[in-house]
Design an enzyme around this catalytic site. Sequence first.
Site, PDB file in Angstrom:
ATOM      1  N   LYS A 201       4.401   2.817 -14.363  1.00  0.00           N
ATOM      2  CA  LYS A 201       4.214   1.630 -13.500  1.00  0.00           C
ATOM      3  C   LYS A 201       3.073   1.861 -12.522  1.00  0.00           C
ATOM      4  O   LYS A 201       2.675   3.018 -12.281  1.00  0.00           O
ATOM      5  CB  LYS A 201       5.523   1.324 -12.781  1.00  0.00           C
ATOM      6  CG  LYS A 201       6.067   2.446 -11.934  1.00  0.00           C
ATOM      7  CD  LYS A 201       7.552   2.254 -11.644  1.00  0.00           C
ATOM      8  CE  LYS A 201       8.001   3.267 -10.606  1.00  0.00           C
ATOM      9  NZ  LYS A 201       9.466   3.269 -10.431  1.00  0.00           N
TER      10      LYS A 201
ATOM     11  N   ARG B 202      19.450  -2.931  -5.857  1.00  0.00           N
ATOM     12  CA  ARG B 202      18.038  -3.257  -6.008  1.00  0.00           C
ATOM     13  C   ARG B 202      17.872  -4.091  -7.260  1.00  0.00           C
ATOM     14  O   ARG B 202      17.732  -5.300  -7.189  1.00  0.00           O
ATOM     15  CB  ARG B 202      17.236  -1.950  -6.066  1.00  0.00           C
ATOM     16  CG  ARG B 202      15.789  -2.093  -5.732  1.00  0.00           C
ATOM     17  CD  ARG B 202      15.042  -0.779  -5.760  1.00  0.00           C
ATOM     18  NE  ARG B 202      14.973  -0.176  -7.094  1.00  0.00           N
ATOM     19  CZ  ARG B 202      14.128   0.789  -7.423  1.00  0.00           C
ATOM     20  NH1 ARG B 202      13.278   1.274  -6.527  1.00  0.00           N
ATOM     21  NH2 ARG B 202      14.102   1.284  -8.634  1.00  0.00           N
TER      22      ARG B 202
ATOM     23  N   TYR C 131     -13.401   7.554  16.303  1.00  0.00           N
ATOM     24  CA  TYR C 131     -12.787   6.428  17.021  1.00  0.00           C
ATOM     25  C   TYR C 131     -11.735   6.938  18.005  1.00  0.00           C
ATOM     26  O   TYR C 131     -10.983   7.870  17.690  1.00  0.00           O
ATOM     27  CB  TYR C 131     -12.074   5.502  16.034  1.00  0.00           C
ATOM     28  CG  TYR C 131     -12.978   4.539  15.303  1.00  0.00           C
ATOM     29  CD1 TYR C 131     -13.798   3.648  16.000  1.00  0.00           C
ATOM     30  CD2 TYR C 131     -12.984   4.498  13.912  1.00  0.00           C
ATOM     31  CE1 TYR C 131     -14.607   2.754  15.319  1.00  0.00           C
ATOM     32  CE2 TYR C 131     -13.783   3.609  13.220  1.00  0.00           C
ATOM     33  CZ  TYR C 131     -14.592   2.730  13.935  1.00  0.00           C
ATOM     34  OH  TYR C 131     -15.379   1.846  13.255  1.00  0.00           O
TER      35      TYR C 131
ATOM     36  N   MET D  97     -12.492   3.754   7.974  1.00  0.00           N
ATOM     37  CA  MET D  97     -12.337   3.028   6.709  1.00  0.00           C
ATOM     38  C   MET D  97     -13.067   3.733   5.562  1.00  0.00           C
ATOM     39  O   MET D  97     -12.520   3.869   4.462  1.00  0.00           O
ATOM     40  CB  MET D  97     -12.861   1.599   6.850  1.00  0.00           C
ATOM     41  CG  MET D  97     -12.659   0.757   5.604  1.00  0.00           C
ATOM     42  SD  MET D  97     -13.371  -0.887   5.705  1.00  0.00           S
ATOM     43  CE  MET D  97     -12.333  -1.651   6.938  1.00  0.00           C
TER      44      MET D  97
HETATM   45  C1  LIG Z   1       9.964   4.507 -10.624  1.00  0.00           C
HETATM   46  C2  LIG Z   1      11.146   4.604 -11.488  1.00  0.00           C
HETATM   47  C3  LIG Z   1      11.359   5.742 -12.287  1.00  0.00           C
HETATM   48  C4  LIG Z   1      10.516   6.984 -12.145  1.00  0.00           C
HETATM   49  O1  LIG Z   1      10.852   7.602 -10.921  1.00  0.00           O
HETATM   50  P1  LIG Z   1      10.237   8.994 -10.474  1.00  0.00           P
HETATM   51  O2  LIG Z   1      10.951   9.308  -9.207  1.00  0.00           O
HETATM   52  O3  LIG Z   1       8.780   8.747 -10.237  1.00  0.00           O
HETATM   53  O4  LIG Z   1      10.476   9.971 -11.541  1.00  0.00           O
HETATM   54  C5  LIG Z   1      12.402   5.717 -13.196  1.00  0.00           C
HETATM   55  N1  LIG Z   1      13.239   4.647 -13.286  1.00  0.00           N
HETATM   56  C6  LIG Z   1      13.085   3.557 -12.503  1.00  0.00           C
HETATM   57  C7  LIG Z   1      14.033   2.428 -12.642  1.00  0.00           C
HETATM   58  C8  LIG Z   1      12.048   3.504 -11.569  1.00  0.00           C
HETATM   59  O5  LIG Z   1      11.919   2.424 -10.800  1.00  0.00           O
END
Ligand SMILES: *Cc1c(COP(=O)(O)O)cnc(C)c1O
Length: 367
Positions: free
Chosen positions: A44, A142, A259, A307
């Site tokens: 992802k 979630r 800054y 930045m």
């Molecule tokens: C992001 C995610 C993972 C991977 O998690 P890691 O902690 O990066 O190994 C696996 N399953 C779900 C549902 C996730 O959202």
Amino acid sequence: MRHRSEPVFTSDRPLLEVDLDAIVANRRLLMDLAPSAEVAGVLKADGYGLGAVQVAGALAADGCQTFFVATSDEALALRQSQPDARIFLLGGPGWGAERELAQARILPALNDPSQLARWRATAADLGRRLPAAIQLDTGMCRLGFDAKDLGDLDLEGIDLVLVLSHLGVADEPGHPLNETQHQAFQAMRALLPAAPASLAASSGILLGKRFHFDLVRPGIALYGAQPVADRPVALKPVVRLMVRVIQVHDVEAPGTVGYGATHQVARGTRIATLPIGYADGLLRAAGGRITVKVAGMDVPVVGRISMDLVTIDVTALDGQVRPGTPVEVLAGAGAVDRYAAAAGTIPYELLVRLGSRIERRYVGGGA
Ligand SMILES: *Cc1c(COP(=O)(O)O)cnc(C)c1O
């Protein structure tokens, strides 16, 4: 292959070297830790910011057949380069994208009765059965079906290929919620048709065999960051972020840098400026709290991160630093973990924020 200590980047563009062989090696380490389970790859957010297509290519060449992404666009994009892999879509089928997803053989996780109804309608529309996963909410609140929705699920037209859930505190092995979620997962699965099961992401793998089931879904561990801070495993570092010095200043005391004039020099100091800043994902909260490597020596980042620029104190390098001198901002084991901790965040956020101005270069993995 190029010698690793000689970066070839020539411009004022930071360079992120992504070691695809290290990602493959990290998956193999996880295969050793979860020998009875299939080890998928989580891609992802464009492979945690490192390039989903390249990471998938290297993993697939090493035998990885299953990937997970978050959104419909990510799934459809990945299908272009991975015609044969199983691609699971964690967020469920996007509204309006159902037919395209089905035609691209994407496997959505169905997360609630409305997603199930839409996928069933798509199957009816296309006049064929469609494969899917069901995600269960076992305590994170979630994504996923609640237990109360499982009583009379109508899976007409759906081939259930995976049942999954996600752990909320697997990075705290002693937390009682791990056991609670494990029990809820078992109880909820029993209400569904038999199907392969998946509970563990990276940190869940370290909870041991009971948490592995049929398939584990690591993300962050593939990318070289430790899933459980106080249980380090032998992961290979994956990223190396480099940049060249753009300017050098000699500052007389009393003077200040950056800054807010937050960094005060107490004696004659040499400051080098690097063309990388928070727009590139160099998290501003880490200003004054991290080091970078110049000629093998750790030197401090001083003053606030701007930045597009950041300043480092190179007094200790005694005149060796000039415009063009290469600097390693992130390199070696633990660098991403340390930097993220200094910024008060987690390696995941640091990686996905590495910006589009950074050139990505791939080593290994047949690249
Ligand atoms: C992001 C995610 C993972 C991977 O998690 P890691 O902690 O990066 O190994 C696996 N399953 C779900 C549902 C996730 O959202």
